[in-house]
Design a protein around this motif. Structure first.
Motif, PDB file in Angstrom:
ATOM      1  N   ARG A  71       0.825  -1.204   0.000  1.00  0.00           N
ATOM      2  CA  ARG A  71       0.000   0.000   0.000  1.00  0.00           C
ATOM      3  C   ARG A  71       0.864   1.260   0.000  1.00  0.00           C
ATOM      4  O   ARG A  71       1.968   1.276   0.545  1.00  0.00           O
ATOM      5  CB  ARG A  71      -0.971  -0.007   1.186  1.00  0.00           C
ATOM      6  N   THR A  72       0.321   2.301  -0.592  1.00  0.00           N
ATOM      7  CA  THR A  72       1.047   3.550  -0.798  1.00  0.00           C
ATOM      8  C   THR A  72       0.469   4.654   0.083  1.00  0.00           C
ATOM      9  O   THR A  72      -0.523   4.461   0.789  1.00  0.00           O
ATOM     10  CB  THR A  72       0.930   3.982  -2.264  1.00  0.00           C
ATOM     11  N   GLY A  73       1.094   5.841  -0.002  1.00  0.00           N
ATOM     12  CA  GLY A  73       0.567   6.986   0.721  1.00  0.00           C
ATOM     13  C   GLY A  73      -0.860   7.302   0.341  1.00  0.00           C
ATOM     14  O   GLY A  73      -1.680   7.674   1.192  1.00  0.00           O
ATOM     15  N   ASP A  74      -1.186   7.176  -0.944  1.00  0.00           N
ATOM     16  CA  ASP A  74      -2.561   7.414  -1.383  1.00  0.00           C
ATOM     17  C   ASP A  74      -3.522   6.425  -0.729  1.00  0.00           C
ATOM     18  O   ASP A  74      -4.646   6.777  -0.364  1.00  0.00           O
ATOM     19  CB  ASP A  74      -2.667   7.325  -2.902  1.00  0.00           C
ATOM     20  N   ASP A  75      -3.082   5.167  -0.579  1.00  0.00           N
ATOM     21  CA  ASP A  75      -3.919   4.171   0.101  1.00  0.00           C
ATOM     22  C   ASP A  75      -4.149   4.577   1.552  1.00  0.00           C
ATOM     23  O   ASP A  75      -5.250   4.434   2.087  1.00  0.00           O
ATOM     24  CB  ASP A  75      -3.262   2.791   0.046  1.00  0.00           C
ATOM     25  N   ALA A  76      -3.087   5.081   2.210  1.00  0.00           N
ATOM     26  CA  ALA A  76      -3.228   5.513   3.599  1.00  0.00           C
ATOM     27  C   ALA A  76      -4.269   6.616   3.720  1.00  0.00           C
ATOM     28  O   ALA A  76      -5.081   6.634   4.655  1.00  0.00           O
ATOM     29  CB  ALA A  76      -1.887   5.988   4.148  1.00  0.00           C
ATOM     30  N   ARG A  77      -4.254   7.538   2.762  1.00  0.00           N
ATOM     31  CA  ARG A  77      -5.209   8.657   2.805  1.00  0.00           C
ATOM     32  C   ARG A  77      -6.639   8.191   2.541  1.00  0.00           C
ATOM     33  O   ARG A  77      -7.590   8.896   2.907  1.00  0.00           O
ATOM     34  CB  ARG A  77      -4.786   9.736   1.806  1.00  0.00           C
ATOM     35  N   ARG A  78      -6.806   7.033   1.924  1.00  0.00           N
ATOM     36  CA  ARG A  78      -8.149   6.483   1.704  1.00  0.00           C
ATOM     37  C   ARG A  78      -8.715   5.838   2.963  1.00  0.00           C
ATOM     38  O   ARG A  78      -9.910   5.546   3.035  1.00  0.00           O
ATOM     39  CB  ARG A  78      -8.115   5.442   0.573  1.00  0.00           C
ATOM     40  N   SER A  79      -7.870   5.575   3.960  1.00  0.00           N
ATOM     41  CA  SER A  79      -8.310   5.000   5.246  1.00  0.00           C
ATOM     42  C   SER A  79      -9.143   3.737   5.034  1.00  0.00           C
ATOM     43  O   SER A  79     -10.287   3.632   5.503  1.00  0.00           O
ATOM     44  CB  SER A  79      -9.111   6.038   6.044  1.00  0.00           C
ATOM     45  N   ILE A  80      -8.559   2.776   4.355  1.00  0.00           N
ATOM     46  CA  ILE A  80      -9.312   1.580   3.940  1.00  0.00           C
ATOM     47  C   ILE A  80      -9.912   0.858   5.140  1.00  0.00           C
ATOM     48  O   ILE A  80     -11.126   0.610   5.191  1.00  0.00           O
ATOM     49  CB  ILE A  80      -8.404   0.649   3.116  1.00  0.00           C
ATOM     50  N   ASN A  81      -9.091   0.489   6.114  1.00  0.00           N
ATOM     51  CA  ASN A  81      -9.607  -0.236   7.280  1.00  0.00           C
ATOM     52  C   ASN A  81     -10.355   0.695   8.227  1.00  0.00           C
ATOM     53  O   ASN A  81     -11.402   0.331   8.767  1.00  0.00           O
ATOM     54  CB  ASN A  81      -8.469  -0.937   8.018  1.00  0.00           C
ATOM     55  N   ALA A  82      -9.822   1.899   8.438  1.00  0.00           N
ATOM     56  CA  ALA A  82     -10.464   2.825   9.373  1.00  0.00           C
ATOM     57  C   ALA A  82     -11.888   3.144   8.951  1.00  0.00           C
ATOM     58  O   ALA A  82     -12.786   3.278   9.800  1.00  0.00           O
ATOM     59  CB  ALA A  82      -9.641   4.108   9.484  1.00  0.00           C
ATOM     60  N   THR A  83     -12.129   3.249   7.652  1.00  0.00           N
ATOM     61  CA  THR A  83     -13.465   3.606   7.167  1.00  0.00           C
ATOM     62  C   THR A  83     -14.483   2.532   7.519  1.00  0.00           C
ATOM     63  O   THR A  83     -15.583   2.833   8.008  1.00  0.00           O
ATOM     64  CB  THR A  83     -13.430   3.834   5.647  1.00  0.00           C
ATOM     65  N   VAL A  84     -14.139   1.266   7.322  1.00  0.00           N
ATOM     66  CA  VAL A  84     -15.119   0.224   7.636  1.00  0.00           C
ATOM     67  C   VAL A  84     -15.262   0.052   9.145  1.00  0.00           C
ATOM     68  O   VAL A  84     -16.358  -0.219   9.647  1.00  0.00           O
ATOM     69  CB  VAL A  84     -14.771  -1.111   6.936  1.00  0.00           C
ATOM     70  N   ASN A 127      -1.388  -3.629  19.849  1.00  0.00           N
ATOM     71  CA  ASN A 127      -1.105  -2.925  18.586  1.00  0.00           C
ATOM     72  C   ASN A 127       0.397  -2.795  18.368  1.00  0.00           C
ATOM     73  O   ASN A 127       1.009  -1.786  18.738  1.00  0.00           O
ATOM     74  CB  ASN A 127      -1.756  -1.541  18.594  1.00  0.00           C
ATOM     75  N   PRO A 128       1.005  -3.804  17.718  1.00  0.00           N
ATOM     76  CA  PRO A 128       2.450  -3.794  17.475  1.00  0.00           C
ATOM     77  C   PRO A 128       2.861  -3.136  16.155  1.00  0.00           C
ATOM     78  O   PRO A 128       3.930  -3.433  15.616  1.00  0.00           O
ATOM     79  CB  PRO A 128       2.777  -5.294  17.456  1.00  0.00           C
ATOM     80  N   GLU A 129       2.030  -2.232  15.627  1.00  0.00           N
ATOM     81  CA  GLU A 129       2.280  -1.686  14.290  1.00  0.00           C
ATOM     82  C   GLU A 129       3.635  -1.012  14.145  1.00  0.00           C
ATOM     83  O   GLU A 129       4.252  -1.064  13.074  1.00  0.00           O
ATOM     84  CB  GLU A 129       1.168  -0.686  13.911  1.00  0.00           C
ATOM     85  N   THR A 130       4.117  -0.325  15.201  1.00  0.00           N
ATOM     86  CA  THR A 130       5.393   0.390  15.048  1.00  0.00           C
ATOM     87  C   THR A 130       6.554  -0.568  14.793  1.00  0.00           C
ATOM     88  O   THR A 130       7.565  -0.170  14.209  1.00  0.00           O
ATOM     89  CB  THR A 130       5.697   1.256  16.287  1.00  0.00           C
ATOM     90  N   SER A 131       6.414  -1.838  15.181  1.00  0.00           N
ATOM     91  CA  SER A 131       7.463  -2.819  14.877  1.00  0.00           C
ATOM     92  C   SER A 131       7.539  -3.121  13.394  1.00  0.00           C
ATOM     93  O   SER A 131       8.537  -3.668  12.911  1.00  0.00           O
ATOM     94  CB  SER A 131       7.227  -4.118  15.655  1.00  0.00           C
ATOM     95  N   LEU A 132       6.471  -2.746  12.649  1.00  0.00           N
ATOM     96  CA  LEU A 132       6.427  -2.957  11.197  1.00  0.00           C
ATOM     97  C   LEU A 132       6.654  -1.655  10.436  1.00  0.00           C
ATOM     98  O   LEU A 132       6.473  -1.608   9.214  1.00  0.00           O
ATOM     99  CB  LEU A 132       5.083  -3.571  10.798  1.00  0.00           C
ATOM    100  N   GLY A 133       6.991  -0.590  11.151  1.00  0.00           N
ATOM    101  CA  GLY A 133       7.293   0.662  10.487  1.00  0.00           C
ATOM    102  C   GLY A 133       6.091   1.516  10.149  1.00  0.00           C
ATOM    103  O   GLY A 133       6.183   2.420   9.314  1.00  0.00           O
ATOM    104  N   ILE A 134       4.946   1.260  10.792  1.00  0.00           N
ATOM    105  CA  ILE A 134       3.740   2.048  10.559  1.00  0.00           C
ATOM    106  C   ILE A 134       3.120   2.388  11.908  1.00  0.00           C
ATOM    107  O   ILE A 134       3.621   1.968  12.954  1.00  0.00           O
ATOM    108  CB  ILE A 134       2.721   1.306   9.658  1.00  0.00           C
ATOM    109  N   ILE A 135       2.017   3.134  11.891  1.00  0.00           N
ATOM    110  CA  ILE A 135       1.283   3.413  13.114  1.00  0.00           C
ATOM    111  C   ILE A 135      -0.059   2.678  13.078  1.00  0.00           C
ATOM    112  O   ILE A 135      -0.496   2.187  12.038  1.00  0.00           O
ATOM    113  CB  ILE A 135       1.041   4.925  13.303  1.00  0.00           C
ATOM    114  N   ALA A 136      -0.690   2.611  14.232  1.00  0.00           N
ATOM    115  CA  ALA A 136      -2.032   2.025  14.329  1.00  0.00           C
ATOM    116  C   ALA A 136      -3.024   3.097  13.897  1.00  0.00           C
ATOM    117  O   ALA A 136      -3.508   3.882  14.715  1.00  0.00           O
ATOM    118  CB  ALA A 136      -2.297   1.561  15.752  1.00  0.00           C
ATOM    119  N   ALA A 137      -3.330   3.133  12.603  1.00  0.00           N
ATOM    120  CA  ALA A 137      -4.053   4.257  12.017  1.00  0.00           C
ATOM    121  C   ALA A 137      -5.517   3.962  11.733  1.00  0.00           C
ATOM    122  O   ALA A 137      -6.165   4.717  11.019  1.00  0.00           O
ATOM    123  CB  ALA A 137      -3.364   4.701  10.729  1.00  0.00           C
TER     124      ALA A 137
END
Length: 246
Positions: A71-84, A127-137
């Motif tokens: 996933r890309t920055g554009d995908d992050a801005r779409r908030s795929i999981n957060a939206t549902v 929420n171990p997301e930071t271990s994968l280089g992302i945040i729990a968004a």
């Protein structure tokens, strides 16, 4: 309504939705997101309780890392999981998450979106997301502090602390623990208690509970004004008074 990623049991007053990707520990992929949107669409049209649970001792191990990696920055801005997840949180009737085994990352965030969470002693939630280089968004960074307080939420999202079932119960993140074989029955028992009440009053209660602080007490006043005029309020109160006379 059973799909590639979900098993759906339909009852008169509730849906039981079982996350069903056991080969991937119920990792949340785009297909599951799409299927959850379809569930939401139906429950928005026909309000009923929703019970969410997992399979084979796992609620959801997180978002599908193979998809997430691409996933890309554009995908992050779409908030795929957060939206549902937000759509699930905003369903008219309450949502119960029955949690067994892993509820990590996106799986934990799905659980945070529910109105009620129950679990088992073998629950592992965090929420171990930071271990994968992302945040729990997808909701953890604002829902979790509301549920457990900022200090524990910070430890879970920045230091990677994963709570056991007993720790989640002590923190108020889950309201009850069951043996794994009794978990779904426990969810149904909770749903039965909710379903015994007036559905419209339950819907307004959920809506007002979620309203911003600035909207109170006007939100209560407007909801109560509608309910005071309802036939169901009159019927239930009449039955209550008649029972007292006996």
């Amino acid at each position: 309504m059973t799909t590639e990623t979900l098993r759906v049991t339909e009852l008169a007053d509730r849906l039981v939705v079982t996350l069903d990707r056991p080969e991937r520990r119920n990792a949340i992929d785009q297909r599951m997101v799409d299927d959850l949107h379809a569930i939401c669409e139906r429950l928005e049209r026909e309000p009923r309780l929703l019970i969410l649970t997992g399979t084979e001792g796992v609620f959801a191990s997180g978002a599908d890392i193979a998809e997430l990696r691409e996933r890309t920055g554009d995908d992050a801005r779409r908030s795929i999981n957060a939206t549902v997840f937000t759509r699930i949180a905003e369903l008219p009737m309450p949502v119960i998450a029955a949690l067994d085994g892993y509820a990590l990352g996106g799986g934990a965030e799905l659980a945070y979106a529910a109105d009620f969470r129950i679990g088992t002693a073998r629950l592992r939630i965090g929420n171990p997301e930071t271990s994968l280089g992302i945040i729990a968004a997808a909701g953890a960074l604002w829902r979790l502090p509301q549920l457990v307080g900022h200090p524990l939420a910070a430890e879970m999202t920045m230091a990677g602390r994963v709570l056991t079932g007993e720790e989640a119960l002590a923190a108020g993140l889950v309201s009850d623990l069951f043996e794994p074989g009794d978990l779904v029955a426990g969810a149904h028992a909770l749903a039965d208690r909710i379903a015994a009440n007036d559905p419209l009053a339950t819907q307004y209660t959920k809506r007002v509970l979620r309203a911003p602080l600035a909207d109170h007490p006007a939100a209560e006043q407007e909801a109560q004004a509608v309910l005071f005029e309802s036939d169901e309020k009159h019927r239930r109160m009449t039955e209550f008074l008649e029972r007292r006379r006996r």
